[in-house]
Design an enzyme around this catalytic site. Structure first.
Site, PDB file in Angstrom:
ATOM      1  N   THR A  26      -2.566   4.465 -12.233  1.00 55.63           N
ATOM      2  CA  THR A  26      -3.559   5.655 -12.252  1.00 55.63           C
ATOM      3  C   THR A  26      -3.168   6.379 -13.167  1.00 55.63           C
ATOM      4  OG1 THR A  26      -3.704   5.805  -9.679  1.00 55.63           O
ATOM      5  CG2 THR A  26      -3.913   7.851 -10.881  1.00 55.63           C
ATOM      6  N   ALA A  57      -6.221   2.060  -9.310  1.00 52.83           N
ATOM      7  CA  ALA A  57      -6.797   2.160  -8.193  1.00 52.83           C
ATOM      8  C   ALA A  57      -7.988   2.653  -8.341  1.00 52.83           C
ATOM      9  CB  ALA A  57      -5.857   2.777  -7.297  1.00 52.83           C
ATOM     10  N   GLN A  99      -8.508  -2.944  -8.554  1.00 54.21           N
ATOM     11  CA  GLN A  99      -8.135  -2.560  -7.172  1.00 54.21           C
ATOM     12  C   GLN A  99      -8.879  -1.465  -6.378  1.00 54.21           C
ATOM     13  OE1 GLN A  99      -4.621   0.082  -6.838  1.00 54.21           O
ATOM     14  NE2 GLN A  99      -3.574  -1.401  -5.796  1.00 54.21           N
ATOM     15  N   HIS A 175      -6.091  -2.605  -2.030  1.00 58.11           N
ATOM     16  CA  HIS A 175      -4.909  -1.650  -1.835  1.00 58.11           C
ATOM     17  C   HIS A 175      -4.495  -1.246  -0.764  1.00 58.11           C
ATOM     18  CE1 HIS A 175      -2.012   0.957  -3.197  1.00 58.11           C
ATOM     19  NE2 HIS A 175      -2.684   1.914  -3.987  1.00 58.11           N
ATOM     20  N   ALA A 177      -1.289  -0.385   0.039  1.00 61.87           N
ATOM     21  CA  ALA A 177       0.021  -0.061  -0.134  1.00 61.87           C
ATOM     22  C   ALA A 177       0.070   1.662  -0.461  1.00 61.87           C
ATOM     23  CB  ALA A 177       0.709  -0.641  -1.419  1.00 61.87           C
ATOM     24  N   TYR A 180      -2.086   5.041   1.175  1.00 67.05           N
ATOM     25  CA  TYR A 180      -3.155   5.365   1.110  1.00 67.05           C
ATOM     26  C   TYR A 180      -4.042   4.956   2.348  1.00 67.05           C
ATOM     27  CZ  TYR A 180      -2.011   6.937  -3.269  1.00 67.05           C
ATOM     28  OH  TYR A 180      -1.353   7.824  -4.438  1.00 67.05           O
ATOM     29  N   ARG A 227      -2.439  -5.564  -1.870  1.00 63.26           N
ATOM     30  CA  ARG A 227      -1.093  -5.158  -2.343  1.00 63.26           C
ATOM     31  C   ARG A 227      -0.604  -4.436  -1.251  1.00 63.26           C
ATOM     32  NH1 ARG A 227       0.899  -0.842  -6.819  1.00 63.26           N
ATOM     33  NH2 ARG A 227       2.428  -1.990  -7.736  1.00 63.26           N
ATOM     34  N   GLY A 295      10.416  -2.378 -10.951  1.00 65.20           N
ATOM     35  CA  GLY A 295      11.608  -2.349 -11.479  1.00 65.20           C
ATOM     36  C   GLY A 295      12.205  -3.653 -12.169  1.00 65.20           C
ATOM     37  N   GLY A 316       4.501  -2.114 -14.442  1.00 63.67           N
ATOM     38  CA  GLY A 316       3.838  -1.003 -14.349  1.00 63.67           C
ATOM     39  C   GLY A 316       4.165  -0.379 -15.829  1.00 63.67           C
TER      40      GLY A 316
HETATM   41  C1  8OZ Z   1       0.771   8.010  -8.471  1.00 66.87           C
HETATM   42  C2  8OZ Z   1      -0.257   8.829  -8.785  1.00 66.87           C
HETATM   43  C3  8OZ Z   1      -1.428   8.592  -8.253  1.00 66.87           C
HETATM   44  C4  8OZ Z   1      -1.761   7.525  -7.622  1.00 66.87           C
HETATM   45  C5  8OZ Z   1      -0.622   4.589  -5.978  1.00 66.87           C
HETATM   46  C6  8OZ Z   1      -2.676   5.027  -6.692  1.00 66.87           C
HETATM   47  O1  8OZ Z   1       0.833   4.629  -5.759  1.00 66.87           O
HETATM   48  C7  8OZ Z   1      -1.251   5.164  -6.756  1.00 66.87           C
HETATM   49  C8  8OZ Z   1      -0.913   6.377  -7.303  1.00 66.87           C
HETATM   50  C9  8OZ Z   1       0.243   6.587  -7.992  1.00 66.87           C
HETATM   51  O2  8OZ Z   1      -0.831   3.337  -5.734  1.00 66.87           O
END
Ligand code: 8OZ
Length: 360
Positions: A26, A57, A99, A175, A177, A180, A227, A295, A316
């Site tokens: 993001t 995302a 995504q 997505h 994961a 959300y 994911r 990581g 990432g």
């Molecule tokens: C960090 C900040 C905003 C969104 C995720 C889409 O963790 C995110 C996200 C991460 O999957």
């Protein structure tokens, strides 16, 4: 010869030149109306040597939004904007999937149409604050979705998938994961429903399975990834039995023969300590291509590919700072450091910390 990060591969029908995937990130730099613009195309084009790019995302509907500056994938203008991105990546020989995202309760009325409440499996307010156009604001208690409303959300995923095809993507990643909407249904810390969508592992997986059925019927399972993040506590998430729950999910995904399963193997974003989880046994349950994330460095990436834990590895933060991460890994070159101050937009202009990291 054993495979490593530089071996070519195949994720469903997506052929990849190497096993180094750009993870979804993001970045909060889309144009007005959630429309990707030239600078977004430049950013992804710079990173096109990844074996596969998973886009940031991307909300599937107006109700799926939860942060400023997100792109969308549900209007004609957004499709035209994403076409700039996919054309640029394809011109460099890259592959890119989008995504598909619904944030559920991780939103705020100020980010939603008519200032309505965010929606979720249950009316449980997450701890923490939403990132809004007016600054950080406490999360609100979301409205629990009625069972009659779920088919429209599934339809939104299908429509977004049609838009993704039109925009020229090589596939989509669902997505499910990081706390959300779909993950909120999976885990019992956020899902206290007593209907067919709550309680048992099967019931909590039901919405995800329906979304996978809808998306794969539009684009094909061979172009669909999923994911998961079994123990990521980010966004105030928890589950009473993560191993059992996600072992169930892995088994439920097997019959779809998806392009890949992408797994966040721990806790991210300073969300606190992740519960213990045996990712090796979880991976054994899943029969298809496995994308590991979280990581990893080059050495660990090569190790998990060689020992069969993973088929590819998603990076990432290293891709934020190193557009040419693949070349740097190949040459054992030093990596640029990423600046966290410019991860989620920048006050100093859209390019800052985005398209201005130098290649070798
Ligand atoms: C960090 C900040 C905003 C969104 C995720 C889409 O963790 C995110 C996200 C991460 O999957």
């Amino acid at each position: 010869m054993t495979d490593d990060l530089f071996s070519s591969g195949q994720l469903g029908s997506i052929a990849i030149d190497n096993r180094i995937v750009m993870a979804p990130l993001t970045r909060n730099r889309a144009g007005e109306g959630g429309v990707p613009h030239a600078v977004n195309a430049c950013y992804y084009e710079q990173r096109a040597s990844a074996g596969l790019i998973v886009t940031e995302a991307t909300p599937i509907s107006a109700m799926a939004h939860g942060y400023p500056g997100l792109p969308g994938i549900y209007t004609d203008a957004q499709v035209a904007g994403w076409q700039l991105v996919t054309d640029a990546v394809h011109a460099k020989g890259g592959k890119i999937v989008i995504q598909l995202w619904h944030v559920g309760r991780i939103s705020h009325p100020s980010l939603l149409p008519n200032n309505v409440l965010p929606v979720a499996p249950s009316a449980i307010k997450p701890a923490g604050q939403a990132f809004t156009y007016e600054g950080m604001q406490d999360y609100v208690t979301p409205r629990a979705l009625q069972v009659e409303e779920l088919p429209a959300i599934v339809d939104d995923y299908a429509y977004a998938t049609k838009c993704a095809i039109q925009a020229g993507f090589d596939g989509v990643e669902i997505h499910a994961a990081n706390g959300y909407l779909l993950d909120q249904f999976l885990r019992d810390g956020s899902n206290q429903r007593t209907d067919d969508y709550g309680g048992s592992y099967e019931n909590r997986s039901r919405l995800l399975i329906e979304v996978i059925e809808a998306v794969t019927s539009v684009i094909g399972a061979d172009k669909t990834g999923v994911r998961l993040s079994p123990v990521n506590p980010f966004n105030d998430m928890k589950d009473s039995q993560p191993q059992e729950m996600f072992d169930y999910v892995a088994s439920a995904l097997n019959p779809f023969d998806l392009a890949y399963l992408h797994v966040v193997e721990g806790g991210i974003h300073g969300g606190g300590k992740a519960d213990p989880f045996d990712f090796a046994s979880f991976r054994q349950r899943y029969k298809g291509q496995y994308m590991a994330n979280l990581g990893y460095d080059k050495a660990r990436g090569n190790t998990v590919i060689a020992n069969g834990h993973a088929d590819c590895v998603a990076y990432g933060v290293p891709f934020i700072a190193n557009p040419d991460l693949v070349a740097r890994f190949a040459q054992n070159a030093p990596l640029n450091e990423a600046d966290p101050n410019t991860f989620y937009g920048s006050a100093e202009g859209v390019e800052k910390g985005y398209t201005d990291y130098p290649a070798l």
